[in-house]
Design a protein around this motif. Structure first.
Motif, PDB file in Angstrom:
ATOM      1  N   TYR A   1      43.879  43.434  34.870  1.00 16.73           N
ATOM      2  CA  TYR A   1      44.090  42.192  34.466  1.00 16.73           C
ATOM      3  C   TYR A   1      44.619  41.089  35.571  1.00 16.73           C
ATOM      4  O   TYR A   1      44.811  41.361  36.696  1.00 16.73           O
ATOM      5  CB  TYR A   1      45.475  42.467  33.524  1.00 16.73           C
ATOM      6  CG  TYR A   1      46.629  42.850  34.168  1.00 16.73           C
ATOM      7  CD1 TYR A   1      47.683  42.124  34.576  1.00 16.73           C
ATOM      8  CD2 TYR A   1      46.888  44.409  34.544  1.00 16.73           C
ATOM      9  CE1 TYR A   1      49.021  42.233  35.123  1.00 16.73           C
ATOM     10  CE2 TYR A   1      48.165  44.642  35.055  1.00 16.73           C
ATOM     11  CZ  TYR A   1      49.009  43.696  35.453  1.00 16.73           C
ATOM     12  OH  TYR A   1      50.174  44.163  36.243  1.00 16.73           O
ATOM     13  N   PHE A   2      44.496  39.967  34.949  1.00 13.83           N
ATOM     14  CA  PHE A   2      45.055  38.808  35.885  1.00 13.83           C
ATOM     15  C   PHE A   2      46.506  38.476  35.651  1.00 13.83           C
ATOM     16  O   PHE A   2      46.930  38.371  34.263  1.00 13.83           O
ATOM     17  CB  PHE A   2      44.275  37.364  35.427  1.00 13.83           C
ATOM     18  CG  PHE A   2      42.757  37.685  35.841  1.00 13.83           C
ATOM     19  CD1 PHE A   2      42.169  37.857  37.398  1.00 13.83           C
ATOM     20  CD2 PHE A   2      41.901  37.259  34.896  1.00 13.83           C
ATOM     21  CE1 PHE A   2      40.936  38.117  37.242  1.00 13.83           C
ATOM     22  CE2 PHE A   2      40.531  37.331  35.297  1.00 13.83           C
ATOM     23  CZ  PHE A   2      39.997  37.891  36.484  1.00 13.83           C
ATOM     24  N   ASP A   3      47.253  38.056  36.575  1.00 11.59           N
ATOM     25  CA  ASP A   3      48.675  37.348  36.146  1.00 11.59           C
ATOM     26  C   ASP A   3      48.504  36.153  36.438  1.00 11.59           C
ATOM     27  O   ASP A   3      48.243  35.520  37.596  1.00 11.59           O
ATOM     28  CB  ASP A   3      49.436  38.271  37.203  1.00 11.59           C
ATOM     29  CG  ASP A   3      50.970  37.731  37.164  1.00 11.59           C
ATOM     30  OD1 ASP A   3      51.397  36.838  36.418  1.00 11.59           O
ATOM     31  OD2 ASP A   3      51.855  38.462  37.851  1.00 11.59           O
ATOM     32  N   PRO A   4      48.886  35.361  35.572  1.00  8.88           N
ATOM     33  CA  PRO A   4      48.827  33.629  35.671  1.00  8.88           C
ATOM     34  C   PRO A   4      49.813  33.324  36.662  1.00  8.88           C
ATOM     35  O   PRO A   4      49.503  32.077  36.829  1.00  8.88           O
ATOM     36  CB  PRO A   4      49.422  33.380  34.265  1.00  8.88           C
ATOM     37  CG  PRO A   4      49.952  34.467  33.532  1.00  8.88           C
ATOM     38  CD  PRO A   4      49.269  35.782  34.267  1.00  8.88           C
ATOM     39  N   SER A   5      50.757  33.870  36.952  1.00 10.87           N
ATOM     40  CA  SER A   5      51.858  33.305  38.131  1.00 10.87           C
ATOM     41  C   SER A   5      51.027  33.369  39.386  1.00 10.87           C
ATOM     42  O   SER A   5      51.659  32.983  40.456  1.00 10.87           O
ATOM     43  CB  SER A   5      52.950  34.034  38.060  1.00 10.87           C
ATOM     44  OG  SER A   5      53.103  35.516  38.179  1.00 10.87           O
TER      45      SER A   5
END
Length: 115
Positions: A26-30
């Motif tokens: 997954y990607f972490d938006p932060s």
């Protein structure tokens, strides 16, 4: 295609992009740059920076966050292989998520990884 209930604990605002038999990438938006992808199995997590130089792929830099239990060696090997096998899709998903503000398609891998 949306994934059904994921049995993995990932941050709420994160965007799952690959699910390989419970190993969720997954990607972490932060964390927008450099291109960083995270992997989680249950409560264990690791992340990887995908390194580029002059627009060309240069390598992978794996690490664990200080506050979380990392993946097992076997899970890290699967994580690396999933990145290598799906690098184009991961980059496209990162562009969709961070540049175009769209949800990337989730890829549920149902075939065993082969080296």
């Amino acid at each position: 295609m949306k994934a059904t209930q994921i049995a993995v604990s990932i941050p709420q605002e994160s965007m799952s992009i690959i699910d390989y038999f419970g190993l969720v990438l997954y990607f972490d938006p932060s964390n927008t740059t450099p291109l960083t992808i995270y992997a989680a199995v249950l409560d264990r997590r690791s992340c990887c920076q995908i390194l580029f130089k002059a627009g060309l792929f240069k390598g992978l830099n794996f690490f664990n966050t200080e506050t979380e239990l990392g993946l097992t060696l076997h899970e890290k090997e699967q994580f690396q292989q999933l990145i290598e096998n799906n690098l184009d899709d991961i980059v496209r998903g990162w562009i969709d998520f961070f540049v175009f503000n769209r949800e990337p398609n989730i890829n549920i891998v149902t075939k065993s990884l082969q080296r």
